[in-house]
Design a protein around this motif. Structure first.
Motif, PDB file in Angstrom:
ATOM      1  N   GLU A   1       0.827  -1.209   0.000  1.00  0.00           N
ATOM      2  CA  GLU A   1       0.000   0.000   0.000  1.00  0.00           C
ATOM      3  C   GLU A   1       0.865   1.264   0.000  1.00  0.00           C
ATOM      4  O   GLU A   1       0.625   2.199  -0.777  1.00  0.00           O
ATOM      5  N   THR A   2       1.874   1.287   0.860  1.00  0.00           N
ATOM      6  CA  THR A   2       2.766   2.460   0.921  1.00  0.00           C
ATOM      7  C   THR A   2       3.618   2.573  -0.347  1.00  0.00           C
ATOM      8  O   THR A   2       3.906   3.676  -0.821  1.00  0.00           O
ATOM      9  N   LEU A   3       3.983   1.426  -0.915  1.00  0.00           N
ATOM     10  CA  LEU A   3       4.792   1.408  -2.129  1.00  0.00           C
ATOM     11  C   LEU A   3       4.007   1.953  -3.320  1.00  0.00           C
ATOM     12  O   LEU A   3       4.527   2.767  -4.116  1.00  0.00           O
ATOM     13  N   TYR A   4       2.741   1.533  -3.455  1.00  0.00           N
ATOM     14  CA  TYR A   4       1.911   1.968  -4.581  1.00  0.00           C
ATOM     15  C   TYR A   4       1.541   3.450  -4.469  1.00  0.00           C
ATOM     16  O   TYR A   4       1.345   4.126  -5.485  1.00  0.00           O
ATOM     17  N   LYS A   5       1.424   3.944  -3.237  1.00  0.00           N
ATOM     18  CA  LYS A   5       1.146   5.365  -3.061  1.00  0.00           C
ATOM     19  C   LYS A   5       2.318   6.211  -3.555  1.00  0.00           C
ATOM     20  O   LYS A   5       2.147   7.306  -4.074  1.00  0.00           O
ATOM     21  N   LYS A   6       3.524   5.688  -3.391  1.00  0.00           N
ATOM     22  CA  LYS A   6       4.732   6.420  -3.754  1.00  0.00           C
ATOM     23  C   LYS A   6       5.060   6.311  -5.245  1.00  0.00           C
ATOM     24  O   LYS A   6       5.435   7.306  -5.885  1.00  0.00           O
ATOM     25  N   PHE A   7       4.906   5.105  -5.807  1.00  0.00           N
ATOM     26  CA  PHE A   7       5.339   4.872  -7.195  1.00  0.00           C
ATOM     27  C   PHE A   7       4.192   4.595  -8.173  1.00  0.00           C
ATOM     28  O   PHE A   7       4.425   4.449  -9.364  1.00  0.00           O
ATOM     29  N   GLY A   8       2.961   4.502  -7.662  1.00  0.00           N
ATOM     30  CA  GLY A   8       1.831   4.157  -8.519  1.00  0.00           C
ATOM     31  C   GLY A   8       1.622   2.650  -8.579  1.00  0.00           C
ATOM     32  O   GLY A   8       2.505   1.877  -8.202  1.00  0.00           O
ATOM     33  N   LYS A   9       0.446   2.239  -9.051  1.00  0.00           N
ATOM     34  CA  LYS A   9       0.118   0.808  -9.104  1.00  0.00           C
ATOM     35  C   LYS A   9       0.715   0.164 -10.360  1.00  0.00           C
ATOM     36  O   LYS A   9       0.497   0.637 -11.475  1.00  0.00           O
TER      37      LYS A   9
ATOM     38  N   ILE B   1      -7.680  -8.912 -13.401  1.00  0.00           N
ATOM     39  CA  ILE B   1      -8.628  -8.278 -14.332  1.00  0.00           C
ATOM     40  C   ILE B   1      -9.785  -7.660 -13.554  1.00  0.00           C
ATOM     41  O   ILE B   1     -10.246  -6.559 -13.862  1.00  0.00           O
ATOM     42  N   LEU B   2     -10.233  -8.372 -12.523  1.00  0.00           N
ATOM     43  CA  LEU B   2     -11.355  -7.886 -11.712  1.00  0.00           C
ATOM     44  C   LEU B   2     -11.004  -6.569 -11.025  1.00  0.00           C
ATOM     45  O   LEU B   2     -11.830  -5.661 -10.934  1.00  0.00           O
ATOM     46  N   THR B   3      -9.761  -6.447 -10.542  1.00  0.00           N
ATOM     47  CA  THR B   3      -9.342  -5.219  -9.856  1.00  0.00           C
ATOM     48  C   THR B   3      -9.286  -4.030 -10.814  1.00  0.00           C
ATOM     49  O   THR B   3      -9.441  -2.880 -10.394  1.00  0.00           O
ATOM     50  N   THR B   4      -9.077  -4.286 -12.106  1.00  0.00           N
ATOM     51  CA  THR B   4      -9.022  -3.190 -13.081  1.00  0.00           C
ATOM     52  C   THR B   4     -10.414  -2.831 -13.611  1.00  0.00           C
ATOM     53  O   THR B   4     -10.619  -1.724 -14.099  1.00  0.00           O
TER      54      THR B   4
END
Length: 333
Positions: free
Chosen positions: A182-190, A259-262
């Protein structure tokens, strides 16, 4: 891709994956390492070709961050699969892993200093009560089975306790990994596809530590009865067929969830995954005749109702049903 197709992939892939895993574990309870290695290798090779472009594409997230995530992911995967070798029945394995909400909330409060509503705490209490009920009933089942089979009761119970400890550790480690992601994706994007590849490719050298166990089970798989694959007409040891199908269905399951998450909201994803676990549990009980008492059913109900309460499905169903009724009224008029 239409969301209905993604839902089909999740149900078809994930439910089938559990079936083939149980077929493998029933024959060789200690085969968790070869199963984990095969899944990692397949997804890593696919990702190396289609995501990393044969190593020519640089990662969007610095590789050093992936090493931390990979250490946690590798540990969780190995420990979860190895727990099946410690007197842990598949239904209890599935119910226990459904308790990820408890671990996520606990670590969220401790690490991220989060605060939750009363309804969230109530839902977590229900999940905790459900897991405790199922675990307590399974403990009694282990004790009675060991006495009926003439096994050393205390020894069987000790291994079962180690299995529960392993599942608890994996649950907490998985929640910690989720917070790190979660912290990683906030910093660099998903970058879900990239993370999927590196999470499966980087740990492969770690399996060298498990090589003797993997080789031992490969030999045992070779000695299993021969099986003729329908349509293809190939003949191979049945345990290798089960492993191949487990790996393929695992890939379908992972891709379906991705795919479901997108295509859908996180609420929809959680609901679909929860219902999938429930279907897998029912199938495991009915098809494999796993012992499941009324207390187990009560504990299972607590777990799934608590999970649905946490995701606030009930609040979302009200407006949805209201919209459906408004659409019907003009047609009736």
């Amino acid at each position: 891709m239409h969301p209905a197709v993604a839902v089909g992939l999740v149900f078809g892939g994930c439910c089938s994956n559990v079936v083939f895993l149980e077929l493998l574990a029933r024959q060789f309870p200690g085969c968790g390492n070869i199963v984990t290695f095969s899944q990692f290798l397949f997804i890593a090779v696919e990702g190396f070709i289609f995501e990393a472009n044969f190593g020519r594409k640089s990662p969007a997230i610095p590789i050093r961050n992936y090493f931390i995530m990979v250490a946690m992911f590798f540990t969780v995967s190995v420990v979860n699969n190895y727990a099946l070798n410690l007197n842990i029945a598949m239904p209890l394995h599935m119910i226990f892993r459904s308790g990820s909400l408890i671990a996520s909330m606990a670590l969220g409060i401790i690490i991220l200093k989060k605060r939750y509503s009363v309804s969230k705490y109530t839902s977590i209490a229900l999940v905790s009560l459900g897991i405790f009920t199922c675990t307590l009933m399974s403990a009694k089942q282990v004790a009675s089975d060991s006495s009926l089979n003439g096994e050393d009761g205390p020894q069987a119970f000790f291994w079962w306790l180690l299995g529960i400890a392993a599942l608890t550790f994996a649950l907490l480690m998985s929640a910690r990994m989720g917070i790190f992601q979660e912290t990683l994706y906030k910093k660099f994007g998903k970058h879900s596809k990239e993370a999927l590849f590196y999470n499966h490719a980087l740990p492969l050298p770690g399996f060298l530590l498990l090589a003797p166990n993997i080789y031992q089970h490969a030999v045992l798989f070779n000695q299993s009865e021969l099986f003729r694959v329908p349509v293809l007409g190939l003949t191979l040891p049945i345990m290798w067929f089960y492993l191949l199908m487990n790996v393929i269905t695992q890939y379908v399951c992972v891709r379906g969830v991705f795919i479901l998450t997108t295509e859908c909201t996180s609420l929809t994803v959680t609901l679909v995954v929860t219902l999938r676990k429930f279907v897998s549990l029912i199938f495991s009980i009915l098809y494999f005749q796993n012992p499941f008492t009324g207390w187990h059913w009560l504990g299972t109900a607590f777990v799934f109702v608590g999970t649905l309460m946490y995701t606030e499905v009930w609040n979302s169903l009200g407006p949805f049903l209201a919209r459906c009724q408004r659409r019907r009224r003009p047609k009736e008029e």
